[in-house]
Write a protein that holds these residues in place. Structure first.
Motif, PDB file in Angstrom:
ATOM      1  N   HIS A   1       0.970  -1.080   0.039  1.00 29.17           N
ATOM      2  CA  HIS A   1       0.046   0.024  -0.226  1.00 29.17           C
ATOM      3  C   HIS A   1       0.743   1.406   0.067  1.00 29.17           C
ATOM      4  O   HIS A   1       0.881   2.150  -0.761  1.00 29.17           O
ATOM      5  N   VAL A   2       1.898   1.091   0.813  1.00 23.18           N
ATOM      6  CA  VAL A   2       2.612   2.490   0.897  1.00 23.18           C
ATOM      7  C   VAL A   2       3.394   2.427  -0.357  1.00 23.18           C
ATOM      8  O   VAL A   2       3.643   3.639  -0.859  1.00 23.18           O
ATOM      9  N   VAL A   3       4.085   1.455  -0.920  1.00 20.93           N
ATOM     10  CA  VAL A   3       4.648   1.726  -2.143  1.00 20.93           C
ATOM     11  C   VAL A   3       3.979   2.025  -3.092  1.00 20.93           C
ATOM     12  O   VAL A   3       4.358   3.004  -4.125  1.00 20.93           O
ATOM     13  N   GLY A   4       2.755   1.504  -3.280  1.00 24.43           N
ATOM     14  CA  GLY A   4       1.707   1.899  -4.236  1.00 24.43           C
ATOM     15  C   GLY A   4       1.300   3.660  -4.280  1.00 24.43           C
ATOM     16  O   GLY A   4       0.978   4.231  -5.468  1.00 24.43           O
ATOM     17  N   ILE A   5       1.402   4.178  -3.142  1.00 27.54           N
ATOM     18  CA  ILE A   5       1.129   5.401  -3.051  1.00 27.54           C
ATOM     19  C   ILE A   5       2.343   6.522  -3.036  1.00 27.54           C
ATOM     20  O   ILE A   5       2.027   7.569  -2.981  1.00 27.54           O
ATOM     21  N   THR A   6       3.554   5.751  -3.117  1.00 24.11           N
ATOM     22  CA  THR A   6       4.921   6.523  -3.019  1.00 24.11           C
ATOM     23  C   THR A   6       5.774   6.461  -4.532  1.00 24.11           C
ATOM     24  O   THR A   6       6.013   7.630  -4.685  1.00 24.11           O
ATOM     25  N   TYR A   7       5.435   5.450  -5.054  1.00 28.04           N
ATOM     26  CA  TYR A   7       6.626   5.383  -6.219  1.00 28.04           C
ATOM     27  C   TYR A   7       5.792   5.326  -7.648  1.00 28.04           C
ATOM     28  O   TYR A   7       4.847   4.596  -7.643  1.00 28.04           O
ATOM     29  N   GLN A   8       6.735   5.552  -8.743  1.00 28.15           N
ATOM     30  CA  GLN A   8       6.162   5.361  -9.880  1.00 28.15           C
ATOM     31  C   GLN A   8       7.003   4.294 -10.460  1.00 28.15           C
ATOM     32  O   GLN A   8       6.132   3.398 -11.102  1.00 28.15           O
ATOM     33  N   THR A   9       8.264   4.293 -10.100  1.00 26.64           N
ATOM     34  CA  THR A   9       9.016   3.173 -10.576  1.00 26.64           C
ATOM     35  C   THR A   9       9.905   2.703  -9.263  1.00 26.64           C
ATOM     36  O   THR A   9      10.231   3.598  -8.407  1.00 26.64           O
ATOM     37  N   ILE A  10      10.297   1.524  -9.236  1.00 26.25           N
ATOM     38  CA  ILE A  10      11.124   1.108  -8.009  1.00 26.25           C
ATOM     39  C   ILE A  10      12.164   0.153  -8.303  1.00 26.25           C
ATOM     40  O   ILE A  10      11.716  -0.773  -9.236  1.00 26.25           O
ATOM     41  N   ASP A  11      13.310  -0.155  -8.114  1.00 28.17           N
ATOM     42  CA  ASP A  11      14.462  -0.963  -8.428  1.00 28.17           C
ATOM     43  C   ASP A  11      13.721  -2.408  -7.755  1.00 28.17           C
ATOM     44  O   ASP A  11      13.099  -2.310  -6.759  1.00 28.17           O
ATOM     45  N   LYS A  12      13.736  -3.386  -8.617  1.00 26.52           N
ATOM     46  CA  LYS A  12      13.125  -4.762  -8.160  1.00 26.52           C
ATOM     47  C   LYS A  12      13.915  -5.302  -6.881  1.00 26.52           C
ATOM     48  O   LYS A  12      13.395  -5.762  -6.227  1.00 26.52           O
ATOM     49  N   SER A  13      15.214  -4.644  -6.827  1.00 26.95           N
ATOM     50  CA  SER A  13      16.027  -5.398  -5.712  1.00 26.95           C
ATOM     51  C   SER A  13      15.346  -4.632  -4.543  1.00 26.95           C
ATOM     52  O   SER A  13      15.730  -5.085  -3.345  1.00 26.95           O
ATOM     53  N   ILE A  14      15.351  -3.489  -4.691  1.00 28.41           N
ATOM     54  CA  ILE A  14      14.642  -2.763  -3.685  1.00 28.41           C
ATOM     55  C   ILE A  14      13.181  -3.320  -2.873  1.00 28.41           C
ATOM     56  O   ILE A  14      13.055  -3.263  -1.701  1.00 28.41           O
ATOM     57  N   LEU A  15      12.376  -3.463  -3.825  1.00 31.76           N
ATOM     58  CA  LEU A  15      11.215  -4.282  -3.620  1.00 31.76           C
ATOM     59  C   LEU A  15      11.234  -5.350  -2.918  1.00 31.76           C
ATOM     60  O   LEU A  15      10.545  -5.703  -1.880  1.00 31.76           O
ATOM     61  N   PHE A  16      12.590  -6.241  -3.470  1.00 29.95           N
ATOM     62  CA  PHE A  16      12.560  -7.425  -2.841  1.00 29.95           C
ATOM     63  C   PHE A  16      13.112  -7.201  -1.187  1.00 29.95           C
ATOM     64  O   PHE A  16      12.694  -8.146  -0.483  1.00 29.95           O
ATOM     65  N   GLU A  17      13.793  -6.182  -1.096  1.00 32.92           N
ATOM     66  CA  GLU A  17      14.335  -5.982   0.521  1.00 32.92           C
ATOM     67  C   GLU A  17      13.054  -5.508   1.160  1.00 32.92           C
ATOM     68  O   GLU A  17      12.759  -6.021   2.263  1.00 32.92           O
ATOM     69  N   LEU A  18      12.253  -4.639   0.465  1.00 37.00           N
ATOM     70  CA  LEU A  18      11.068  -4.217   1.268  1.00 37.00           C
ATOM     71  C   LEU A  18      10.022  -5.192   1.566  1.00 37.00           C
ATOM     72  O   LEU A  18       9.328  -4.993   2.832  1.00 37.00           O
ATOM     73  N   LEU A  19       9.864  -6.211   1.099  1.00 40.57           N
ATOM     74  CA  LEU A  19       9.007  -7.061   1.109  1.00 40.57           C
ATOM     75  C   LEU A  19       9.714  -8.425   2.050  1.00 40.57           C
ATOM     76  O   LEU A  19       8.963  -9.350   2.085  1.00 40.57           O
ATOM     77  N   GLY A  20      10.789  -8.068   2.487  1.00 44.06           N
ATOM     78  CA  GLY A  20      11.236  -8.989   3.545  1.00 44.06           C
ATOM     79  C   GLY A  20      12.022 -10.053   2.687  1.00 44.06           C
ATOM     80  O   GLY A  20      12.001 -11.450   3.239  1.00 44.06           O
ATOM     81  N   ARG A  21      12.670  -9.680   1.665  1.00 40.79           N
ATOM     82  CA  ARG A  21      13.515 -10.975   0.982  1.00 40.79           C
ATOM     83  C   ARG A  21      12.741 -12.172   0.647  1.00 40.79           C
ATOM     84  O   ARG A  21      13.267 -13.526   1.011  1.00 40.79           O
TER      85      ARG A  21
END
Length: 216
Positions: free
Chosen positions: A142-162
């Motif tokens: 939810h936070v990512v969806g209202i914050t980012y237009q694009t995000i590095d896949k590696s960062i998304l991987f980390e944010l979601l708990g690897r």
């Protein structure tokens, strides 16, 4: 079982019987059922906390921790704050409660990477809370969806708990996020999400007549 108990508990919470200490055993079992079956009933959990305030000798830390962890699963709603306000200061200082407060602080300040580090240190605390981690991932998405237009896949991987590659794709598909060819993920065009609002000011003569008189 959670749905079967929901109706029973709802009837118990009506009127003055809401704060009858004789009901506490049933309400505590209902908290455990919520944790085990990934159900949630904020009103019933608040009633437990209020009964602990009125009857300190009945207080159980394990039930309190379950209630607070379940409240976190309902972020971004303010359930955790509501629950915390009903806990006496002496209990807020207990180590397990302090740890859950740390989880809440990290989530509310979007320190998601650190949150997962702390979770790994305290696996025993969330054991028995079915769906806890995925509920938190839902909030993070939810936070990512209202914050980012694009995000590095590696960062998304980390944010979601690897999470695993397959799990990452499942979360991306759930929210309609598209992987681009350069290692990034397209989230949304945030400019399209901006909603304009027309503000119309209505000032009638009577409302300014007094000011005009003074200025003469």
């Amino acid at each position: 079982m959670a749905e079967a108990m929901r109706a029973t508990v709802a009837s118990m919470l009506k009127g003055i019987d809401r704060y009858n200490p004789d009901n506490l055993g049933t309400l505590e079992r209902y908290v455990e059922v919520q944790a085990r079956e990934n159900a949630y009933d904020l009103e019933a959990n608040l009633a437990v906390l209020k009964l602990y305030q009125f009857n300190p000798s009945y207080y159980q830390t394990s039930v309190m921790v379950q209630i607070l962890l379940k409240a976190l699963t309902n972020l971004p709603h303010t359930d955790f704050v509501l629950c915390k306000c009903l806990i006496d200061q002496i209990h807020l200082e207990e180590p397990s409660i302090q740890k859950v407060k740390l989880f809440a602080d990290l989530l509310e300040t979007c320190e998601f990477k650190q949150f997962w580090i702390e979770i790994d240190k305290s696996r025993d605390l969330i054991e028995g809370i079915a769906g806890f981690e995925d509920s938190i991932r839902k909030f993070i998405c939810h936070v990512v969806g209202i914050t980012y237009q694009t995000i590095d896949k590696s960062i998304l991987f980390e944010l979601l708990g690897r999470v695993s590659e397959n799990q990452l794709k499942q979360w991306m598909n759930k929210y309609g996020w598209k992987e681009l060819g350069d290692g990034t993920v397209f989230i949304a065009n945030q400019e399209e999400n901006v909603k304009t609002k027309n503000i119309t000011e209505k000032i009638d003569f009577d409302s300014v007549a007094g000011v005009m008189t003074i200025c003469r």
